[in-house]
Design an enzyme around this catalytic site. Sequence first.
Site, mmCIF file in Angstrom:
data_model
loop_
_atom_site.group_PDB
_atom_site.id
_atom_site.type_symbol
_atom_site.label_atom_id
_atom_site.label_comp_id
_atom_site.label_asym_id
_atom_site.label_seq_id
_atom_site.Cartn_x
_atom_site.Cartn_y
_atom_site.Cartn_z
ATOM 1 C CD GLU A 194 29.079 33.854 39.634
ATOM 2 O OE1 GLU A 194 29.666 33.900 38.527
ATOM 3 O OE2 GLU A 194 28.090 34.277 40.068
ATOM 4 C CG ASP B 194 29.399 37.675 48.301
ATOM 5 O OD1 ASP B 194 29.774 37.156 49.414
ATOM 6 O OD2 ASP B 194 29.184 38.886 48.219
ATOM 7 C CE LYS C 199 33.919 37.173 49.101
ATOM 8 N NZ LYS C 199 33.456 38.835 49.161
ATOM 9 C CG PHE D 113 35.838 43.085 47.309
ATOM 10 C CD1 PHE D 113 34.592 42.832 46.851
ATOM 11 C CD2 PHE D 113 36.577 43.711 46.489
ATOM 12 C CE1 PHE D 113 34.070 43.034 45.678
ATOM 13 C CE2 PHE D 113 36.302 44.033 44.959
ATOM 14 C CZ PHE D 113 35.006 43.682 44.769
ATOM 15 C CB VAL D 114 39.177 38.130 46.272
ATOM 16 C CG1 VAL D 114 39.367 37.820 47.558
ATOM 17 C CG2 VAL D 114 37.739 37.467 45.557
ATOM 18 C CG ASP E 143 34.801 43.836 38.150
ATOM 19 O OD1 ASP E 143 34.043 42.907 38.766
ATOM 20 O OD2 ASP E 143 34.313 44.881 38.020
ATOM 21 N NE ARG F 227 35.968 42.327 34.248
ATOM 22 C CZ ARG F 227 34.818 42.151 34.996
ATOM 23 N NH1 ARG F 227 34.764 40.912 35.566
ATOM 24 N NH2 ARG F 227 33.831 42.859 35.158
HETATM 25 P P1 5GP Z 1 26.009 36.803 45.317
HETATM 26 O O1 5GP Z 1 24.636 37.110 44.479
HETATM 27 O O2 5GP Z 1 26.429 35.361 45.434
HETATM 28 O O3 5GP Z 1 25.913 37.675 46.520
HETATM 29 O O4 5GP Z 1 27.281 37.563 44.588
HETATM 30 C C1 5GP Z 1 27.699 36.918 43.413
HETATM 31 C C2 5GP Z 1 28.487 37.892 42.448
HETATM 32 O O5 5GP Z 1 28.774 39.003 43.356
HETATM 33 C C3 5GP Z 1 29.794 37.377 41.896
HETATM 34 O O6 5GP Z 1 29.136 37.022 40.431
HETATM 35 C C4 5GP Z 1 30.564 38.558 41.838
HETATM 36 O O7 5GP Z 1 30.504 39.229 40.711
HETATM 37 C C5 5GP Z 1 30.325 39.423 42.882
HETATM 38 N N1 5GP Z 1 31.068 39.212 43.900
HETATM 39 C C6 5GP Z 1 30.924 38.527 45.096
HETATM 40 N N2 5GP Z 1 31.999 38.813 46.193
HETATM 41 C C7 5GP Z 1 32.818 39.487 45.500
HETATM 42 C C8 5GP Z 1 34.370 39.712 45.661
HETATM 43 O O8 5GP Z 1 34.766 39.437 46.588
HETATM 44 N N3 5GP Z 1 35.065 40.123 44.441
HETATM 45 C C9 5GP Z 1 34.546 40.590 43.404
HETATM 46 N N4 5GP Z 1 35.329 41.057 42.343
HETATM 47 N N5 5GP Z 1 33.422 40.304 43.148
HETATM 48 C C10 5GP Z 1 32.604 39.729 44.029
#
Ligand code: 5GP
Length: 193
Positions: free
Chosen positions: A104, A108, A136, A157-158, A164, A170
């Site tokens: 992955e 987040d 994170k 946010f990265v 992306d 990307r």
């Molecule tokens: P979660 O379900 O853990 O909240 O989110 C995971 C997904 O959120 C990651 O696979 C990614 O696609 C997106 N995501 C979370 N934080 C970021 C971020 O800082 N930058 C980007 N580009 N995508 C993020």
Amino acid sequence: MQNDIAEILVTEEQIQARVAELGRQISNDYRDKVAGEAGQSLLLVGLLRGAIVFLSDLMRAIDIPVQLDFIGISSYGLGTESGAVRLVMDLETDIAGRHVVIVEDIVDTGKTLSYLLGNLKARNPASLQICALLDKPDRRTVPIEIKYVGFEIPDKFVVGYGLDFAEGYRNLPFVGVLKEHLYKVVLMREAIL
Ligand code: 5GP
């Protein structure tokens, strides 16, 4: 493209060094597990689309037999906040009895991986672990055990190295923080529509 980046959080060199370490660690952890039977290999499951850059480097840092498959989970729209999680593309491989590592880009809230772990565990793999380039931890709402983590990063946010914003950035070779005004505009537009 580079002008849209406020700050580089992880450089290309740091990523390469860490990916090499993760590859060594995964190879050592699974060497005996996949050496037993002829044709056995470690199955790397990449999450589309953010993980593909990481996955393509990571697999070349692994020196035991691997196979690849991909799964598509939709958790983000154009914006930056986690939405509903749903499966949009399934694996082709039957993972029953296989050693599986999910690859992955970033963890987040943990919602995506929590959903995916539940879904894949039900298919009875021999083992199931997670390898995430970025973590994170401050944003976690669902507890997740991540065996292999590249870098812990703050709540920003990265983009870059596969990650992306609205399908852009990307191909940046590093992980950077996007200038805030760029994604605020899109978030405001989404809120209005
Ligand atoms: P979660 O379900 O853990 O909240 O989110 C995971 C997904 O959120 C990651 O696979 C990614 O696609 C997106 N995501 C979370 N934080 C970021 C971020 O800082 N930058 C980007 N580009 N995508 C993020």
